[in-house]
Design a protein around this motif. Structure first.
Motif, PDB file in Angstrom:
ATOM      1  N   GLU A   2      -8.989   9.206   6.523  1.00 49.13           N
ATOM      2  CA  GLU A   2      -9.415  10.349   5.734  1.00 49.13           C
ATOM      3  C   GLU A   2      -9.026  11.650   6.440  1.00 49.13           C
ATOM      4  OE1 GLU A   2     -10.600  10.197   2.766  1.00 49.13           O
ATOM      5  OE2 GLU A   2     -10.659   8.022   2.717  1.00 49.13           O
ATOM      6  N   ILE A   3      -9.133  11.654   7.777  1.00 52.39           N
ATOM      7  CA  ILE A   3      -8.724  12.835   8.538  1.00 52.39           C
ATOM      8  C   ILE A   3      -7.229  13.064   8.384  1.00 52.39           C
ATOM      9  CG2 ILE A   3      -8.566  13.826  10.854  1.00 52.39           C
ATOM     10  CD1 ILE A   3     -11.062  12.280  11.597  1.00 52.39           C
ATOM     11  N   LEU A   4      -6.458  11.966   8.447  1.00 52.58           N
ATOM     12  CA  LEU A   4      -5.011  12.074   8.271  1.00 52.58           C
ATOM     13  C   LEU A   4      -4.672  12.627   6.901  1.00 52.58           C
ATOM     14  CD1 LEU A   4      -2.129  11.547   9.230  1.00 52.58           C
ATOM     15  CD2 LEU A   4      -2.349   9.192   8.413  1.00 52.58           C
ATOM     16  N   LYS A   5      -5.409  12.209   5.901  1.00 48.71           N
ATOM     17  CA  LYS A   5      -5.171  12.700   4.542  1.00 48.71           C
ATOM     18  C   LYS A   5      -5.403  14.205   4.465  1.00 48.71           C
ATOM     19  CE  LYS A   5      -6.685  12.050  -0.249  1.00 48.71           C
ATOM     20  NZ  LYS A   5      -7.608  11.315  -1.132  1.00 48.71           N
ATOM     21  N   GLU A   6      -6.473  14.667   5.113  1.00 51.02           N
ATOM     22  CA  GLU A   6      -6.756  16.101   5.097  1.00 51.02           C
ATOM     23  C   GLU A   6      -5.669  16.880   5.826  1.00 51.02           C
ATOM     24  OE1 GLU A   6      -9.115  17.727   3.527  1.00 51.02           O
ATOM     25  OE2 GLU A   6      -9.839  15.880   2.630  1.00 51.02           O
ATOM     26  N   ASP A  83       6.762  -2.495   3.321  1.00 48.93           N
ATOM     27  CA  ASP A  83       6.244  -1.849   2.113  1.00 48.93           C
ATOM     28  C   ASP A  83       5.967  -0.372   2.366  1.00 48.93           C
ATOM     29  OD1 ASP A  83       5.064  -1.184  -0.260  1.00 48.93           O
ATOM     30  OD2 ASP A  83       3.719  -2.904  -0.326  1.00 48.93           O
ATOM     31  N   ILE A  84       5.345  -0.063   3.510  1.00 42.98           N
ATOM     32  CA  ILE A  84       5.051   1.334   3.837  1.00 42.98           C
ATOM     33  C   ILE A  84       6.344   2.129   4.007  1.00 42.98           C
ATOM     34  CG2 ILE A  84       4.087   2.837   5.618  1.00 42.98           C
ATOM     35  CD1 ILE A  84       1.957   0.706   6.107  1.00 42.98           C
ATOM     36  N   ASN A  85       7.324   1.537   4.672  1.00 42.84           N
ATOM     37  CA  ASN A  85       8.597   2.230   4.889  1.00 42.84           C
ATOM     38  C   ASN A  85       9.319   2.496   3.570  1.00 42.84           C
ATOM     39  OD1 ASN A  85      10.837   3.211   6.586  1.00 42.84           O
ATOM     40  ND2 ASN A  85      11.896   1.391   5.854  1.00 42.84           N
ATOM     41  N   LYS A  86       9.264   1.522   2.652  1.00 39.86           N
ATOM     42  CA  LYS A  86       9.977   1.647   1.378  1.00 39.86           C
ATOM     43  C   LYS A  86       9.298   2.613   0.422  1.00 39.86           C
ATOM     44  CE  LYS A  86      11.446  -1.132  -2.604  1.00 39.86           C
ATOM     45  NZ  LYS A  86      11.472  -2.510  -3.191  1.00 39.86           N
ATOM     46  N   ASN A  87       7.972   2.533   0.313  1.00 37.38           N
ATOM     47  CA  ASN A  87       7.260   3.299  -0.707  1.00 37.38           C
ATOM     48  C   ASN A  87       6.587   4.564  -0.202  1.00 37.38           C
ATOM     49  OD1 ASN A  87       7.815   1.328  -2.751  1.00 37.38           O
ATOM     50  ND2 ASN A  87       6.197   0.038  -1.873  1.00 37.38           N
ATOM     51  N   CYS A  88       6.518   4.737   1.134  1.00 39.14           N
ATOM     52  CA  CYS A  88       5.833   5.913   1.675  1.00 39.14           C
ATOM     53  C   CYS A  88       6.756   6.764   2.541  1.00 39.14           C
ATOM     54  CB  CYS A  88       4.605   5.471   2.483  1.00 39.14           C
ATOM     55  SG  CYS A  88       3.768   6.822   3.357  1.00 39.14           S
ATOM     56  N   GLU A  99       2.402  15.024  -0.168  1.00 44.17           N
ATOM     57  CA  GLU A  99       1.566  14.470   0.897  1.00 44.17           C
ATOM     58  C   GLU A  99       0.498  13.532   0.361  1.00 44.17           C
ATOM     59  OE1 GLU A  99       2.306  17.582   0.499  1.00 44.17           O
ATOM     60  OE2 GLU A  99       3.221  18.348   2.342  1.00 44.17           O
ATOM     61  N   GLU A 100      -0.130  13.889  -0.761  1.00 44.47           N
ATOM     62  CA  GLU A 100      -1.197  13.052  -1.305  1.00 44.47           C
ATOM     63  C   GLU A 100      -0.652  11.710  -1.790  1.00 44.47           C
ATOM     64  OE1 GLU A 100      -4.820  13.278  -4.599  1.00 44.47           O
ATOM     65  OE2 GLU A 100      -3.544  15.034  -4.197  1.00 44.47           O
ATOM     66  N   GLU A 101       0.489  11.731  -2.453  1.00 44.76           N
ATOM     67  CA  GLU A 101       1.102  10.484  -2.910  1.00 44.76           C
ATOM     68  C   GLU A 101       1.546   9.636  -1.722  1.00 44.76           C
ATOM     69  OE1 GLU A 101       3.072  11.866  -7.183  1.00 44.76           O
ATOM     70  OE2 GLU A 101       4.189  12.171  -5.313  1.00 44.76           O
ATOM     71  N   ALA A 102       2.024  10.283  -0.667  1.00 43.08           N
ATOM     72  CA  ALA A 102       2.421   9.549   0.538  1.00 43.08           C
ATOM     73  C   ALA A 102       1.222   8.851   1.163  1.00 43.08           C
ATOM     74  CB  ALA A 102       3.061  10.500   1.544  1.00 43.08           C
ATOM     75  N   TYR A 103       0.085   9.538   1.179  1.00 46.19           N
ATOM     76  CA  TYR A 103      -1.126   8.927   1.721  1.00 46.19           C
ATOM     77  C   TYR A 103      -1.553   7.724   0.896  1.00 46.19           C
ATOM     78  CZ  TYR A 103      -6.004   8.278   3.003  1.00 46.19           C
ATOM     79  OH  TYR A 103      -7.198   7.732   3.393  1.00 46.19           O
ATOM     80  N   MET A 104      -1.481   7.836  -0.420  1.00 45.94           N
ATOM     81  CA  MET A 104      -1.847   6.727  -1.291  1.00 45.94           C
ATOM     82  C   MET A 104      -0.922   5.527  -1.074  1.00 45.94           C
ATOM     83  SD  MET A 104      -4.530   7.670  -2.850  1.00 45.94           S
ATOM     84  CE  MET A 104      -4.604   6.341  -4.056  1.00 45.94           C
ATOM     85  N   GLN A 105       0.373   5.793  -0.952  1.00 48.32           N
ATOM     86  CA  GLN A 105       1.328   4.713  -0.727  1.00 48.32           C
ATOM     87  C   GLN A 105       1.179   4.118   0.674  1.00 48.32           C
ATOM     88  OE1 GLN A 105       3.251   3.288  -2.953  1.00 48.32           O
ATOM     89  NE2 GLN A 105       2.616   4.728  -4.550  1.00 48.32           N
ATOM     90  N   THR A 107      -1.847   3.832   2.343  1.00 58.25           N
ATOM     91  CA  THR A 107      -3.079   3.051   2.430  1.00 58.25           C
ATOM     92  C   THR A 107      -3.092   1.838   1.504  1.00 58.25           C
ATOM     93  OG1 THR A 107      -4.102   4.510   0.783  1.00 58.25           O
ATOM     94  CG2 THR A 107      -4.434   5.049   3.116  1.00 58.25           C
ATOM     95  N   LYS A 108      -2.280   1.857   0.450  1.00 58.84           N
ATOM     96  CA  LYS A 108      -2.313   0.764  -0.531  1.00 58.84           C
ATOM     97  C   LYS A 108      -1.980  -0.591   0.091  1.00 58.84           C
ATOM     98  CE  LYS A 108      -0.779   1.795  -4.545  1.00 58.84           C
ATOM     99  NZ  LYS A 108       0.148   2.140  -5.660  1.00 58.84           N
ATOM    100  N   PRO A 109      -0.829  -0.766   0.779  1.00 55.74           N
ATOM    101  CA  PRO A 109      -0.526  -2.072   1.378  1.00 55.74           C
ATOM    102  C   PRO A 109      -1.470  -2.438   2.514  1.00 55.74           C
ATOM    103  CG  PRO A 109       1.122  -0.455   2.017  1.00 55.74           C
ATOM    104  CD  PRO A 109       0.278   0.195   0.980  1.00 55.74           C
ATOM    105  N   ILE A 110      -1.943  -1.427   3.251  1.00 58.36           N
ATOM    106  CA  ILE A 110      -2.893  -1.705   4.339  1.00 58.36           C
ATOM    107  C   ILE A 110      -4.194  -2.245   3.773  1.00 58.36           C
ATOM    108  CG2 ILE A 110      -4.253  -0.657   6.184  1.00 58.36           C
ATOM    109  CD1 ILE A 110      -1.988   1.316   6.627  1.00 58.36           C
ATOM    110  N   SER A 111      -4.712  -1.596   2.728  1.00 57.86           N
ATOM    111  CA  SER A 111      -5.953  -2.050   2.103  1.00 57.86           C
ATOM    112  C   SER A 111      -5.792  -3.450   1.527  1.00 57.86           C
ATOM    113  CB  SER A 111      -6.373  -1.073   1.005  1.00 57.86           C
ATOM    114  OG  SER A 111      -6.652   0.198   1.524  1.00 57.86           O
ATOM    115  N   ALA A 112      -4.635  -3.730   0.909  1.00 60.03           N
ATOM    116  CA  ALA A 112      -4.402  -5.057   0.342  1.00 60.03           C
ATOM    117  C   ALA A 112      -4.436  -6.129   1.418  1.00 60.03           C
ATOM    118  CB  ALA A 112      -3.056  -5.078  -0.389  1.00 60.03           C
ATOM    119  N   PHE A 113      -3.823  -5.856   2.571  1.00 57.44           N
ATOM    120  CA  PHE A 113      -3.831  -6.824   3.676  1.00 57.44           C
ATOM    121  C   PHE A 113      -5.248  -7.018   4.219  1.00 57.44           C
ATOM    122  CE2 PHE A 113      -3.835  -7.549   8.261  1.00 57.44           C
ATOM    123  CZ  PHE A 113      -3.139  -8.749   8.338  1.00 57.44           C
ATOM    124  N   LEU A 114      -5.960  -5.922   4.416  1.00 58.55           N
ATOM    125  CA  LEU A 114      -7.312  -6.013   4.971  1.00 58.55           C
ATOM    126  C   LEU A 114      -8.241  -6.761   4.034  1.00 58.55           C
ATOM    127  CD1 LEU A 114      -7.762  -2.406   6.453  1.00 58.55           C
ATOM    128  CD2 LEU A 114      -7.004  -4.475   7.616  1.00 58.55           C
TER     129      LEU A 114
END
Length: 221
Positions: A2-6, A83-88, A99-105, A107-114
């Motif tokens: 969240e800090i990184l996003k800000e 996935d992060i390299n390709k989409n973010c 920046e906001e779209e980059a943050y979403m891309q 966290t998406k694969p990370i959240s899916a793995f977790l």
């Protein structure tokens, strides 16, 4: 995260010195973040159990186990990294996304793995005690501040379960050797000294490292 996003969202409006402070602070916590959001936790704890079960604490340097754990972590996490390299990373560097779209891309694969490796009861524990009002929120929409600690305790539980399975055959060898020495009246001879060669022989005969690494990799598939 969240800090990184800000920082990504508001970094352009900050003083350059403040941006450097935020960036250096993030780098300081980066190793811990990487460890807690990857397969490293399960792997290194399992390695510590096998080292203890064998009774070879001095024979296997920690640097080797940590290095092997890092190599396996990179191997297991390679689909997420790709996935992060390709989409973010690439779209952001090419200025195709903000920046906001980059943050979403990011966290998406990370959240899916977790989430794939997190137990529902552990996830519900942190959802219940968080500030999230809607407890029926989809898992994919949960913040990383909830997912990461739930993933961490799930990994600890899984690693301890694997450690129990690892310990059982070596414990049997220790019991047999101890009983044999006691029956022969050799009370002064350390059982660990006699059982170590037999445990090493068992581990080598079953191709223990191959079996252990294979099981760890398949546990994340």
């Amino acid at each position: 995260m969240e800090i990184l996003k800000e920082i990504l969202a508001n970094g352009s409006g900050l003083n350059p010195s403040i941006q450097i402070v935020f960036f250096m602070t993030f780098l300081m916590f980066l190793p811990t973040v990487v460890i807690m959001m990857t397969s490293f936790v399960r792997i290194i704890i399992t390695f510590s159990f096998i080292k203890s079960a064998l009774g070879a604490q001095q024979s296997i340097p920690n640097q080797i186990l940590v290095g092997l754990a890092l190599c396996m972590t990179i191997f297991i996490m390679s689909p997420v990294i790709s996935d992060i390299n390709k989409n973010c990373i690439k779209p952001y560097m090419n200025e195709e996304i903000n920046e906001e779209e980059a943050y979403m891309q990011l966290t998406k694969p990370i959240s899916a793995f977790l989430l794939k490796n997190t137990r529902d009861e552990d996830l519900n524990l942190f959802i219940t005690h968080s500030s999230i009002e809607d407890e029926n929120i989809p898992k994919e929409d949960l913040p990383l501040t909830v997912i990461v600690p739930a993933f961490a305790i799930s990994e600890l539980k899984t690693a301890f379960q694997i450690g129990f399975i690892i310990y059982v055959p070596f414990l049997v060898i220790d019991l047999v050797v101890s009983s044999a020495l006691m029956s022969m009246g050799m009370f002064m001879l350390p059982p660990a000294m006699i059982s170590l060669p037999f445990k090493l022989l068992l581990f080598v005969m079953v191709d223990g490292w191959n079996l252990l690494v294979k099981s760890l990799i398949e546990s994340f598939v």
